[in-house]
Design a protein around this motif. Sequence first.
Motif, mmCIF file in Angstrom:
data_model
loop_
_atom_site.group_PDB
_atom_site.id
_atom_site.type_symbol
_atom_site.label_atom_id
_atom_site.label_comp_id
_atom_site.label_asym_id
_atom_site.label_seq_id
_atom_site.Cartn_x
_atom_site.Cartn_y
_atom_site.Cartn_z
ATOM 1 N N LEU A 50 13.011 -4.388 4.935
ATOM 2 C CA LEU A 50 12.017 -4.645 5.986
ATOM 3 C C LEU A 50 11.845 -6.146 6.190
ATOM 4 O O LEU A 50 11.796 -6.628 7.332
ATOM 5 C CB LEU A 50 10.692 -3.997 5.598
ATOM 6 N N VAL B 197 0.877 -1.156 0.000
ATOM 7 C CA VAL B 197 0.000 0.000 0.000
ATOM 8 C C VAL B 197 0.915 1.207 0.000
ATOM 9 O O VAL B 197 1.925 1.219 0.693
ATOM 10 C CB VAL B 197 -0.939 0.023 1.214
ATOM 11 N N GLN B 198 0.598 2.180 -0.759
ATOM 12 C CA GLN B 198 1.526 3.278 -0.964
ATOM 13 C C GLN B 198 0.849 4.586 -0.611
ATOM 14 O O GLN B 198 -0.076 5.016 -1.284
ATOM 15 C CB GLN B 198 1.945 3.268 -2.428
ATOM 16 N N GLN C 28 2.552 7.549 -0.006
ATOM 17 C CA GLN C 28 3.269 8.636 -0.670
ATOM 18 C C GLN C 28 3.059 9.982 -0.013
ATOM 19 O O GLN C 28 2.714 10.961 -0.671
ATOM 20 C CB GLN C 28 2.857 8.729 -2.139
ATOM 21 N N ILE D 88 11.509 1.688 9.093
ATOM 22 C CA ILE D 88 11.678 1.182 7.724
ATOM 23 C C ILE D 88 10.331 0.796 7.142
ATOM 24 O O ILE D 88 10.042 1.024 5.961
ATOM 25 C CB ILE D 88 12.624 -0.026 7.719
ATOM 26 N N VAL E 120 6.202 1.743 3.219
ATOM 27 C CA VAL E 120 4.790 1.946 2.895
ATOM 28 C C VAL E 120 4.577 3.333 2.281
ATOM 29 O O VAL E 120 3.780 3.504 1.364
ATOM 30 C CB VAL E 120 3.947 1.771 4.169
ATOM 31 N N ASN E 121 5.310 4.299 2.761
ATOM 32 C CA ASN E 121 5.150 5.653 2.239
ATOM 33 C C ASN E 121 5.622 5.758 0.806
ATOM 34 O O ASN E 121 4.954 6.357 -0.040
ATOM 35 C CB ASN E 121 5.932 6.628 3.120
ATOM 36 N N THR E 122 6.794 5.201 0.534
ATOM 37 C CA THR E 122 7.380 5.381 -0.791
ATOM 38 C C THR E 122 6.982 4.283 -1.765
ATOM 39 O O THR E 122 7.078 4.482 -2.974
ATOM 40 C CB THR E 122 8.907 5.395 -0.694
ATOM 41 N N GLY E 123 6.577 3.119 -1.250
ATOM 42 C CA GLY E 123 6.326 2.000 -2.141
ATOM 43 C C GLY E 123 7.598 1.455 -2.766
ATOM 44 O O GLY E 123 7.552 0.700 -3.722
ATOM 45 N N ASN E 124 8.755 1.835 -2.191
ATOM 46 C CA ASN E 124 10.034 1.372 -2.730
ATOM 47 C C ASN E 124 10.201 -0.098 -2.371
ATOM 48 O O ASN E 124 10.330 -0.453 -1.199
ATOM 49 C CB ASN E 124 11.152 2.221 -2.124
ATOM 50 N N ASN E 125 10.210 -0.944 -3.374
ATOM 51 C CA ASN E 125 10.265 -2.382 -3.115
ATOM 52 C C ASN E 125 11.577 -2.820 -2.489
ATOM 53 O O ASN E 125 11.630 -3.819 -1.781
ATOM 54 C CB ASN E 125 10.017 -3.163 -4.405
ATOM 55 N N LEU E 126 12.629 -2.085 -2.742
ATOM 56 C CA LEU E 126 13.899 -2.481 -2.131
ATOM 57 C C LEU E 126 13.886 -2.209 -0.633
ATOM 58 O O LEU E 126 14.533 -2.897 0.144
ATOM 59 C CB LEU E 126 15.061 -1.766 -2.819
ATOM 60 N N LEU E 127 13.130 -1.230 -0.228
ATOM 61 C CA LEU E 127 12.954 -1.020 1.214
ATOM 62 C C LEU E 127 12.120 -2.155 1.811
ATOM 63 O O LEU E 127 12.317 -2.530 2.967
ATOM 64 C CB LEU E 127 12.286 0.319 1.498
ATOM 65 N N TYR E 128 11.214 -2.697 1.025
ATOM 66 C CA TYR E 128 10.475 -3.863 1.504
ATOM 67 C C TYR E 128 11.426 -5.036 1.707
ATOM 68 O O TYR E 128 11.239 -5.869 2.588
ATOM 69 C CB TYR E 128 9.384 -4.251 0.507
#
Lengths: 695, 352
Positions: B51, A219-220, A222, B35, B40-48
């Motif tokens: 995490l 979930v994003q 942003q 993290i 979740v804020n950025t949707g950056n998959n590499l941060l997932y």
Amino acid sequence: MTDSPSTQPQTAAASLRVKGREIDVGRAAIGGAFACAIVGLVALGTAGPVGPAPLAALSLALAAAAWRLRRSGMTGAAEPARLRTGLGLFLVALVVVPVHSISSGSWLLGAVDLLLLLQASRLFALRTRGARAVVGQVLVIAMLMLMAAAVLTINFAFLGAVFLFCLVGTWTAMFQTLWDPAARGTDARVPRSVAGIAVAGGIALFAMTCGLFALLPRVQFQAFETGFLQTQGMSGFSEEVQLGALGSVQQDRTPVMRVALLGAPMDETRLYWRGMSLDRYEGGGRWRVGDPEETEIRGRPLFSTTRQAFVIEPPTASDDFVIQDVTFEPLDVSVIFGLATMHRIEGDMAFLSRNTTDSIFFRASRFGRLRYQVHSDVSAPDAAFVRDEAAAAVDPRYLEIPPELKALIEPVARELAGEGSPWRQARRIETALQTWEYSLTPRLGNLPDPIASFLLETKSGWCEQYSSSMVMMLRALGIPARMTNGFSGGEKNDFGGYWLVRNSDAHSWVEVPFEEAGWVIFDPTPGQGPQTSRLGAGLLRGLDALRMFWAQRIVEYNIIDQFQILRTASKRAESLREAVAARTPGPAGLRRGFGVLLIAGTLVVGLVFAARRRPRLPRDPIARTAAEAERWWRLVERRFRRDGIIRRAGETPRELAARAGQREWADLYYVARFGVRPLTDIERSAIEKLRASIR
Amino acid sequence: MRGLTLFAILRLLEPPRKLRPTRVGWFFVGGVLAIGLAAVNTGNNLLYFVLGMMLGTIVLSGILSERNLRGLWVERSVPGDVTAGVPATLAYVVTARRTWLPILALTIRDLPREKGATDALFVRVDPGQTRRRSYERIFPVRGVHTVGEVEAATAFPFGLFRKSRRLGVTCEVRVRPRVVDVDTSGLVGGGDEGESRRLVRGDGLELFGLRDHSSGDEARRIHWKATARVGRPIVKDPARDEPPAVVVHLALSGYPSAPAFERAVERAASLSAVLLQEGFAVGLIAGEVSLPASAAGSQLDLVLDALVDVVQGPDRPVSLAPHVAIVPVGPSSVSGRERDGALAGAVKEAGA
């Protein structure tokens, strides 16, 4: 606290020796710390924006610290103040960090510089007395470096960095926990099996990381935008193009996009990835879009807030849609590339617009690789039908041609086109031009206009000149046409099942509108139709497929992919259900079948669980009897406790049993526990009676 | 529901394992949350990815720490001479009942935890091996103490979480009363040393008396002069010195409070120790407990051990041989009114 050396238990069956060499805990921890620092460096190295200078500085510091440690060993002294407070470090940070942050426009890059400086400082402190704490600090800083790399990079080498960090991080954290600097002797070492556990744990951690990556919901929100990635510049795809721009792009083999073709099959020799069309030629080799007005295309959100579906053309009765799953590299261009005619686009795009030449522009939700799907109707117009079709009545700008150029090239056009329908004339011009010479470095002509020079003098050039010339010739004959820039063909990666399109595949062609068939593609460039080939050696294919997998399945993994996984799992479950139903017809049979499966599964799990709870008994009969004796003697003590007879400090089993008035029980225990011969039948039955009485 | 108190119910409801983050662990949990928020804020998959790695670390930590606490056998070693108020050296004896991996980074502590107590750390216990670690504990009050559970805990593998389990290692500890200084002036050197001793028939160098020879008497015991005088075999009866016997009589009733009784017990123990030291044969009477007077080396242990179990209760009348002196210890002894003169007199009387 005092401690005595480890003691061997009494029974031979229970004695075990530690086999093999042991590992010094402190050295293992320090070695792990260096490895973590290296992995952090590698992770940041995959991030282009960091730059070579800071990374090189840390590499040197790492090498120097390792050399110093190896040469001089541990000092045993407290950490020098200059490392701890680090006045010099502070001053450097005070200058370097803000400068780099301002010059790069990114506070994160400044923070990365600070991390690198801290890491260098900590590495030199690994020789000092507080090395155990320093190992932990190095590990934490390496993890922060990994996190920074996660934000700054989309390189698939990051996956390797994560794997390595799982290994070395597990190792370092484990040995740091076990390390007691005051320990001596065996307490300062551990058997090799512990190292094996550290490695196995690291591999298991990586597996869990991948599993959790797939499962964590996407979930994003942003709340904050990020924009750290640098993009590659690319010319030839803007609203003003100078002839020759595309030619420079064609020298470069950098990948632009990877396209998987789904849906209806198509002729793979007709892969023209349409990008930017230009309709106004201003002379001197300068093309532009005559009317730059753009129309926004409204999107419909799909699941998340940023992925949207855009309808470009109204749906048709045709179901010959080819779906292109495009993974587009981060390039300094905002044009959507796809096969004509694009009907629908889905992607993580905030905004789509369309200009007057049917070029589609996007604005991505975030920086990075862009993945989108294009639904295109590639059904080829029926050649017999189109042959005699009239050209479409389109905007008059598609007929514009500078008068002086028309005067020069019209005779050539008539000569090459002959008489007939627009399609036939275009076809003849295309065919004729295809016999000319292709060259990326043609000789220069004398005429001021490059198109005139090409048509009348050199007759040699690359795709832009051929397409520009054909467009001008058609317009001179009163046939509307436009020049389109994009890519053609690519390299097929059978391993990954996609087309790899590079800068060198940049191409220019001609589009002519017809009443029924719409815009039809003509490619006058000699010998340069869509160049398709198989991507080279197996290793290259595998590597590129890995990049594609990385880009699509990891970097662009989203909630839609998760739903697809759930759908696939659901379908598989449905297949299983049908398979079971086929064997056990009827609803009752189906329930019975699943009931049997459930019971069998529960039984298996229960048996495994029960077997693991109870420690296995030795195979040797005497050792087995001894182990069993220990077990039932514990029950005896529990029975005594229930009767209020608690074992006193130092009290032997015989004394305890005597107090409880059950001395014969202790005798049986001693025979079973410490005996060196098998029990007799009488002893066995006595033990069975004892066990029955204590239950 | 007999015996099922609220405490027992709460104890039953306690989970078999307890897990608490360490100080570093709290920072780690905070990092996971940060993290997670960033991902979740950025949707950056590499941060997932990062995490997932951090969450996987927590899972792996739980699995390995559980493995570390299995196959653990703990026993307690308690000395036989624990004295109230004096630090006693106990020991945990840990055996790794497993065949493969050692137990690592294990700490053991008594439950409930005593203030100021330190944990016993076992850095490593190899498979099948036994390690022993001593620790000190103070039992402030005499009596029979039941030392119950211990808590075995480990921060292995990553030091992020501390997992613990309770182990039942119940055993009894017999805590003796303290031996304190008592004012013994008048007890020592009150008369001629020879007068306080008593000769009794036995194997010694002194002469107890002469008697007629009887069957079994050795020839070397014949007193020739007396035999010549009397005209029949006369033998010497040897004598041995018997130390003067004193019995400490501890009254079990009449005390104003429990602490007063404890002081009396302490006094009885201390007097026994002093008298034994001075060469007296000391016995003990305290209710049903009756130890005959003896000057043997182990007598003090017997007296102190006997005093572990005494509790307030009815007194019994005392009847002793006339040569045995009684040293009373009762409510008045511990009320501050010392009667050392009477005490010394009693001791002297024993030597008469």
